[in-house]
Motif scaffolding. Structure first.
Motif, short mmCIF file in Angstrom:
data_model
loop_
_atom_site.label_atom_id
_atom_site.label_comp_id
_atom_site.label_asym_id
_atom_site.label_seq_id
_atom_site.Cartn_x
_atom_site.Cartn_y
_atom_site.Cartn_z
N LYS A 273 51.28 30.03 32.09
CA LYS A 273 50.13 29.81 32.96
C LYS A 273 50.61 29.82 34.40
O LYS A 273 51.75 29.50 34.70
CB LYS A 273 49.37 28.55 32.58
CG LYS A 273 49.88 27.25 33.18
CD LYS A 273 49.15 26.07 32.60
CE LYS A 273 47.94 25.60 33.38
NZ LYS A 273 48.23 25.22 34.77
N THR A 274 49.70 30.24 35.27
CA THR A 274 50.00 30.23 36.70
C THR A 274 49.56 28.87 37.23
O THR A 274 48.52 28.37 36.81
CB THR A 274 49.17 31.35 37.38
OG1 THR A 274 49.30 32.52 36.57
CG2 THR A 274 49.65 31.64 38.78
N LYS A 277 45.86 27.44 37.58
CA LYS A 277 44.93 28.28 36.80
C LYS A 277 44.97 27.88 35.34
O LYS A 277 45.95 27.28 34.89
CB LYS A 277 45.30 29.76 36.94
CG LYS A 277 45.25 30.27 38.36
CD LYS A 277 44.72 31.70 38.39
CE LYS A 277 44.50 32.16 39.81
NZ LYS A 277 45.22 33.38 40.14
N PRO A 278 43.92 28.22 34.59
CA PRO A 278 43.97 27.87 33.16
C PRO A 278 45.03 28.69 32.41
O PRO A 278 45.49 29.72 32.90
CB PRO A 278 42.56 28.22 32.66
CG PRO A 278 41.97 29.12 33.67
CD PRO A 278 42.67 28.89 34.97
N ASP A 280 46.96 31.12 29.91
CA ASP A 280 46.71 32.47 29.42
C ASP A 280 47.04 32.42 27.92
O ASP A 280 48.09 32.83 27.49
CB ASP A 280 47.69 33.39 30.18
CG ASP A 280 47.49 34.84 29.82
OD1 ASP A 280 46.47 35.15 29.18
OD2 ASP A 280 48.35 35.65 30.19
N GLU A 337 54.52 26.67 32.74
CA GLU A 337 54.03 27.03 34.07
C GLU A 337 55.26 27.21 34.96
O GLU A 337 56.00 26.26 35.19
CB GLU A 337 53.13 25.91 34.58
CG GLU A 337 52.47 26.15 35.90
CD GLU A 337 51.63 24.93 36.31
OE1 GLU A 337 50.41 24.90 35.98
OE2 GLU A 337 52.19 24.00 36.91
#
Ligand SMILES: Nc1nc2c(ncn2[C@@H]2O[C@H](COP(=O)(O)OP(=O)(O)OP(=O)(O)O)[C@@H](O)[C@H]2O)c(=O)[nH]1
Ligand SMILES: [Mg+2]
Length: 340
Positions: A273-274, A277-278, A280, A337
């Motif tokens: 995940k970034t 952000k939610p 992926d 992340e």
């Protein structure tokens, strides 16, 4: 294998053994050639490295334009969580299995030597895929000269036999011999399975020896429904490959393959995940047990790996959002992340 090689060369050779992508392997071979001590004792190995550099460069360049060498490609670029090649005697049902498992249209014929070229296909399992490569048969009479090259990128082999055909007692040893002649060894040792034979490659071993973890696939179980048939065969053959019984015709046993490969290859799925952000969550990266946060970063992008400072992780082995360093081991299902 020459003695007195430099630590630099050893390092390059080690990297070559681990490398998977063709481009990465080519870089490693070049590094091996650069660092190998140039003397009589290494002549043979130098020549071998050069041949491999030439072969791989040609493979990577693809068919030559306008040249006479244009033709089908015999090497399948690895994709998915792992690449497995289907090897076996003629008419065992390799293509039938391939077609059913991957939805490919690999040619199936009631006569031997139907398949002439490698056919790639993807076997879905959970939210990942394994790449299965259908190959022409191997027999005492014939083996495609390029077949050994097609095995170079494989993570393992499905040794497919027709369990109802008594000839497999002669066919299997012949196949093993033909491959050994080409420096390829089918072994029962998979990283995730307990194995009687430990197969730690010794330091002096030939870097181009191919050891391929192998599972015996006893196909056509519909024609010989005795569930103990494979064990009897292995006993007679003196083999210890793990085995799976299947029928490409009825579909029996096909479901077992994905979970077997996942376990035997110790596949680890990691979601990324970034920051901010939610997750992926539908497309994981795949690694093997022992993989780290840094390995995940490498899969994302070379630049991400170079600039990685730390990661936050969610998963079974960490508390939510735990901050970890690049060397932290990842486990299946982790969410990572990456922070640069
Ligand atoms: N009864 C039965 N027949 C099968 C099964 N799998 C394949 N066959 C038949 O076996 C024959 C050979 O199948 P192929 O899939 O072409 O075998 P192959 O191993 O790819 O053969 P080559 O490409 O020549 O090496 C065909 O007639 C198939 O229909 C099976 O599980 N049960
Ligand atoms: Mg075939």
């Amino acid at each position: 294998m020459p003695t007195n090689v430099t630590p630099e060369y050893k390092k390059a050779e080690e990297a070559y053994r681990k490398a998977r992508a063709p481009k990465e392997r080519l870089d490693c071979l070049r590094e091996m050639l650069r660092t190998i001590p140039k003397h009589k004792g290494t002549d043979h190995l130098q020549a071998d490295i050069k041949t491999r550099i030439k072969q791989l460069s040609e493979e990577l360049a693809g068919p030559r334009k306008g040249g006479r060498r244009t033709g089908p490609s015999y090497v399948v670029r690895p994709e998915g969580a792992a690449q497995l090649c289907l090897v076996g005697p003629p008419n065992a049902g390799k293509s039938s299995l391939h077609a059913r498992l991957t939805g490919s249209r690999s040619d199936v014929g009631p006569y031997p030597y139907t398949t002439h070229l490698p056919v790639p296909g993807m076997l879905p399992y959970k939210d990942i895929h394994f790449q299965l490569v259908d190959l022409p048969p191997v027999s005492g009479d014939f083996m495609e000269p390029w077949l050994i090259n097609a095995l170079q990128h494989a993570d393992g082999v499905l040794l497919v036999i027709d369990v109802s055909d008594p000839d497999c007692l002669e066919q299997v040893p012949t196949i093993l011999e033909r491959l050994v002649e080409k420096n390829a060894f089918l072994t029962p040792a998979w990283p995730g399975l307990q194995s009687a034979e430990s197969q730690e490659p010794s330091e002096t071993e030939d870097p181009f020896r191919l050891d391929l973890p192998t599972v015996l696939v006893a196909n056509k179980s519909d024609l010989d429904p005795d569930p103990e048939e494979v064990e009897i065969l292995e006993e007679l053959l003196g083999l210890r490959f793990p085995s799976l019984t299947m029928s490409a015709t009825t579909g029996d046993g096909l479901d077992e393959l994905g979970s077997f490969l996942f376990r035997a290859l110790e596949i680890v799925r990691v979601y990324t995940k970034t920051p901010g952000k939610p997750a992926d969550s539908d497309k994981p990266f795949t690694l093997r047990r022992g993989g780290t946060v840094l390995d995940v970063a490498r899969l994302v992008h070379k630049d991400v790996a170079e600039n990685l400072r730390f990661a936050r992780m969610w998963g079974a082995e960490v508390f939510d959002g735990q901050q970890v360093g690049p060397d932290h081991l990842v486990s299946d299902g982790d969410l990572v992340e990456l922070h640069l």
